[in-house]
Write a protein that holds these residues in place. Sequence first.
Motif, PDB file in Angstrom:
ATOM      1  N   GLN A 240       0.827  -1.207   0.000  1.00 40.43           N
ATOM      2  CA  GLN A 240       0.000   0.000   0.000  1.00 40.43           C
ATOM      3  C   GLN A 240       0.865   1.262   0.000  1.00 40.43           C
ATOM      4  OE1 GLN A 240      -2.244  -0.855   3.545  1.00 40.43           O
ATOM      5  NE2 GLN A 240      -3.859  -1.955   2.445  1.00 40.43           N
ATOM      6  N   SER A 241       1.935   1.227   0.799  1.00 39.73           N
ATOM      7  CA  SER A 241       2.843   2.379   0.852  1.00 39.73           C
ATOM      8  C   SER A 241       3.549   2.585  -0.478  1.00 39.73           C
ATOM      9  CB  SER A 241       3.880   2.183   1.971  1.00 39.73           C
ATOM     10  OG  SER A 241       3.265   2.127   3.234  1.00 39.73           O
ATOM     11  N   LEU A 242       3.914   1.483  -1.141  1.00 39.78           N
ATOM     12  CA  LEU A 242       4.567   1.591  -2.450  1.00 39.78           C
ATOM     13  C   LEU A 242       3.677   2.310  -3.453  1.00 39.78           C
ATOM     14  CD1 LEU A 242       6.318  -1.873  -2.999  1.00 39.78           C
ATOM     15  CD2 LEU A 242       7.391   0.327  -2.585  1.00 39.78           C
ATOM     16  N   LEU A 243       2.397   1.952  -3.469  1.00 37.95           N
ATOM     17  CA  LEU A 243       1.468   2.610  -4.388  1.00 37.95           C
ATOM     18  C   LEU A 243       1.382   4.106  -4.094  1.00 37.95           C
ATOM     19  CD1 LEU A 243      -1.580   0.151  -4.691  1.00 37.95           C
ATOM     20  CD2 LEU A 243       0.163   0.640  -6.411  1.00 37.95           C
ATOM     21  N   GLU A 244       1.246   4.444  -2.829  1.00 36.64           N
ATOM     22  CA  GLU A 244       1.113   5.854  -2.455  1.00 36.64           C
ATOM     23  C   GLU A 244       2.359   6.648  -2.821  1.00 36.64           C
ATOM     24  OE1 GLU A 244       0.282   5.979   1.689  1.00 36.64           O
ATOM     25  OE2 GLU A 244      -1.524   4.750   1.552  1.00 36.64           O
ATOM     26  N   GLU A 245       3.547   6.098  -2.481  1.00 36.28           N
ATOM     27  CA  GLU A 245       4.790   6.831  -2.697  1.00 36.28           C
ATOM     28  C   GLU A 245       5.161   6.926  -4.170  1.00 36.28           C
ATOM     29  OE1 GLU A 245       7.672   4.819  -0.345  1.00 36.28           O
ATOM     30  OE2 GLU A 245       6.607   5.160   1.544  1.00 36.28           O
ATOM     31  N   VAL A 281       2.804 -13.109  -7.401  1.00 35.99           N
ATOM     32  CA  VAL A 281       2.860 -11.996  -8.343  1.00 35.99           C
ATOM     33  C   VAL A 281       4.224 -11.325  -8.242  1.00 35.99           C
ATOM     34  CG1 VAL A 281       1.849  -9.780  -8.994  1.00 35.99           C
ATOM     35  CG2 VAL A 281       0.377 -11.609  -8.175  1.00 35.99           C
ATOM     36  N   SER A 282       4.811 -11.037  -9.376  1.00 37.77           N
ATOM     37  CA  SER A 282       6.113 -10.378  -9.420  1.00 37.77           C
ATOM     38  C   SER A 282       5.935  -8.869  -9.538  1.00 37.77           C
ATOM     39  CB  SER A 282       6.917 -10.895 -10.613  1.00 37.77           C
ATOM     40  OG  SER A 282       6.285 -10.533 -11.830  1.00 37.77           O
ATOM     41  N   GLY A 283       7.023  -8.146  -9.324  1.00 35.92           N
ATOM     42  CA  GLY A 283       6.988  -6.702  -9.493  1.00 35.92           C
ATOM     43  C   GLY A 283       6.697  -6.317 -10.933  1.00 35.92           C
ATOM     44  N   PHE A 303       7.818   2.915  -9.248  1.00 32.40           N
ATOM     45  CA  PHE A 303       7.217   1.773  -8.542  1.00 32.40           C
ATOM     46  C   PHE A 303       8.111   0.550  -8.652  1.00 32.40           C
ATOM     47  CE2 PHE A 303       4.773  -2.149  -8.618  1.00 32.40           C
ATOM     48  CZ  PHE A 303       4.084  -2.077  -7.419  1.00 32.40           C
ATOM     49  N   ALA A 304       8.616   0.261  -9.842  1.00 30.72           N
ATOM     50  CA  ALA A 304       9.453  -0.919 -10.057  1.00 30.72           C
ATOM     51  C   ALA A 304      10.713  -0.858  -9.201  1.00 30.72           C
ATOM     52  CB  ALA A 304       9.813  -1.050 -11.530  1.00 30.72           C
ATOM     53  N   GLU A 305      11.328   0.319  -9.136  1.00 24.66           N
ATOM     54  CA  GLU A 305      12.547   0.476  -8.333  1.00 24.66           C
ATOM     55  C   GLU A 305      12.254   0.268  -6.851  1.00 24.66           C
ATOM     56  OE1 GLU A 305      14.158   4.292  -9.198  1.00 24.66           O
ATOM     57  OE2 GLU A 305      14.555   3.838 -11.315  1.00 24.66           O
ATOM     58  N   LYS A 306      11.159   0.867  -6.373  1.00 26.55           N
ATOM     59  CA  LYS A 306      10.814   0.741  -4.964  1.00 26.55           C
ATOM     60  C   LYS A 306      10.431  -0.704  -4.618  1.00 26.55           C
ATOM     61  CE  LYS A 306       9.305   5.501  -4.049  1.00 26.55           C
ATOM     62  NZ  LYS A 306      10.204   5.716  -2.888  1.00 26.55           N
ATOM     63  N   TYR A 307       9.773  -1.384  -5.560  1.00 22.25           N
ATOM     64  CA  TYR A 307       9.398  -2.785  -5.334  1.00 22.25           C
ATOM     65  C   TYR A 307      10.648  -3.642  -5.159  1.00 22.25           C
ATOM     66  CZ  TYR A 307       7.159  -7.339  -6.011  1.00 22.25           C
ATOM     67  OH  TYR A 307       6.713  -8.632  -5.841  1.00 22.25           O
ATOM     68  N   ASP A 308      11.617  -3.470  -6.046  1.00 21.52           N
ATOM     69  CA  ASP A 308      12.849  -4.257  -5.968  1.00 21.52           C
ATOM     70  C   ASP A 308      13.623  -3.941  -4.693  1.00 21.52           C
ATOM     71  OD1 ASP A 308      12.259  -5.444  -8.361  1.00 21.52           O
ATOM     72  OD2 ASP A 308      13.616  -4.216  -9.561  1.00 21.52           O
ATOM     73  N   ASP A 309      13.652  -2.665  -4.323  1.00 23.07           N
ATOM     74  CA  ASP A 309      14.384  -2.267  -3.113  1.00 23.07           C
ATOM     75  C   ASP A 309      13.738  -2.836  -1.856  1.00 23.07           C
ATOM     76  OD1 ASP A 309      16.143  -0.849  -4.659  1.00 23.07           O
ATOM     77  OD2 ASP A 309      15.188   1.094  -4.316  1.00 23.07           O
ATOM     78  N   PHE A 311      11.109  -5.527  -1.622  1.00 26.28           N
ATOM     79  CA  PHE A 311      10.876  -6.972  -1.582  1.00 26.28           C
ATOM     80  C   PHE A 311      12.063  -7.780  -2.110  1.00 26.28           C
ATOM     81  CE2 PHE A 311       6.482  -5.274  -1.860  1.00 26.28           C
ATOM     82  CZ  PHE A 311       5.974  -5.828  -0.694  1.00 26.28           C
ATOM     83  N   GLY A 312      12.929  -7.124  -2.883  1.00 27.74           N
ATOM     84  CA  GLY A 312      14.042  -7.841  -3.487  1.00 27.74           C
ATOM     85  C   GLY A 312      13.828  -8.007  -4.982  1.00 27.74           C
ATOM     86  N   LYS A 313      14.915  -7.960  -5.724  1.00 23.49           N
ATOM     87  CA  LYS A 313      14.816  -8.080  -7.190  1.00 23.49           C
ATOM     88  C   LYS A 313      14.298  -9.469  -7.541  1.00 23.49           C
ATOM     89  CE  LYS A 313      17.480  -7.109 -11.377  1.00 23.49           C
ATOM     90  NZ  LYS A 313      16.519  -6.089 -11.826  1.00 23.49           N
ATOM     91  N   ASP A 314      13.353  -9.513  -8.450  1.00 25.11           N
ATOM     92  CA  ASP A 314      12.727 -10.756  -8.915  1.00 25.11           C
ATOM     93  C   ASP A 314      11.909 -11.454  -7.818  1.00 25.11           C
ATOM     94  OD1 ASP A 314      13.938 -10.446 -11.440  1.00 25.11           O
ATOM     95  OD2 ASP A 314      15.762 -11.452 -10.736  1.00 25.11           O
ATOM     96  N   ALA A 315      11.627 -10.749  -6.722  1.00 25.55           N
ATOM     97  CA  ALA A 315      10.830 -11.347  -5.643  1.00 25.55           C
ATOM     98  C   ALA A 315       9.361 -11.434  -6.060  1.00 25.55           C
ATOM     99  CB  ALA A 315      10.940 -10.517  -4.365  1.00 25.55           C
TER     100      ALA A 315
END
Length: 376
Positions: A240-245, A281-283, A303-309, A311-315
Amino acid sequence: MNEKEISEIRRRFRPEKNNISFVRGCCVNEKREIVSEFEQSLLTSSQEETENILTTLKRTLSGTLGKNLMDIEFATQQVVDSEEHHLLMALRDSGLKDEDAVRAFYQKAIQSIDLEGNYLILLTYDVYDVPYRSKDGEKLEDADSDVFSYVLCSICPIKMTKPSLSYYMSENQFHNCGIDYLVAAPELGFLFPAFDDRSTNIYNALYYSRNAAEIHTGFIDEVFRCEPPMPAPQQKETFQSLLEEALEEECSYDIVEAIHEQVSDMILEHKVNKEEEPLAVSGRAMKGMLASCGVAESRLETFAEKYDDTFGKDAVISPQNMIDYKKFEVKTSDVTVQVNPERLDLVETKVIEGTKYIIIRAEGDVSVNGVNIHID
């Protein structure tokens, strides 16, 4: 492990289905001291006692994958040469008969368990002749079978009852009942090794936590020396925070609604198709969903950068840890509205003369505090 494999092992915990001959363990007090050790044979126990013991152990394999049940993955180097993996293998390979290994495990567990009050550490061992099944699921009696031997650990709080008055029908009299100690459902535990593709996987363990928000990271670190998975509620808050930020002013009602509907459809389709593998579901997939909602490319990259940072890349994460597909909530500081996820079309947002509004189209009866009202 997937749900079908977990269910197959769960069915082992019936008196007529398993090769479990005993359960052993220890009782630990609030000072982290072992006050007693025990080994109880199930072969000499009554049927009712055996069923109750097996039911308690089986609860360590209950709950939702990705929330209560999580995969623990060992690095290759750990499997080759690490104290923690060697200890788990010693427990399994000795059938819990290696006294030094059992006591070493007790100490590791006690040092890291953060439960209040007394609790039990329960250990059991089973050997499963895994029947061969064809691609359509048919069991072939004449085919060779694999052997899956495993250890199950359950950490169970002990609840102390209060003295009370009891009526004994056989005597037609009242008597005082003293304090007793009841074994509660497991708070945490694990299965080792994992049962992946219906065979032994010493690179994984299946970990259980009754409370999805408190997964006892200290125990995971001490026993497995692995990075603990992010608890499901924290995954949801983080998403949820990722979407907002990432989206900032583009984070609108329409986009959140569209994401909810797409993820919900994914979950329901997975259930309808009865797919064995857990849904994840992947980033990249989430980025694609946002792109279909018309989010600007710059926001998608953020969003993609924050997701990888985070949850981890390819998480990958479970969609059920991202949203509650059975629930849709619209909330302000003073008002909370619960919306049927199948009727999100009834809600929209508008700005009228500079003031923000949430507009709900009223269809059918309308009630306030349980009283049906009329809207003129």
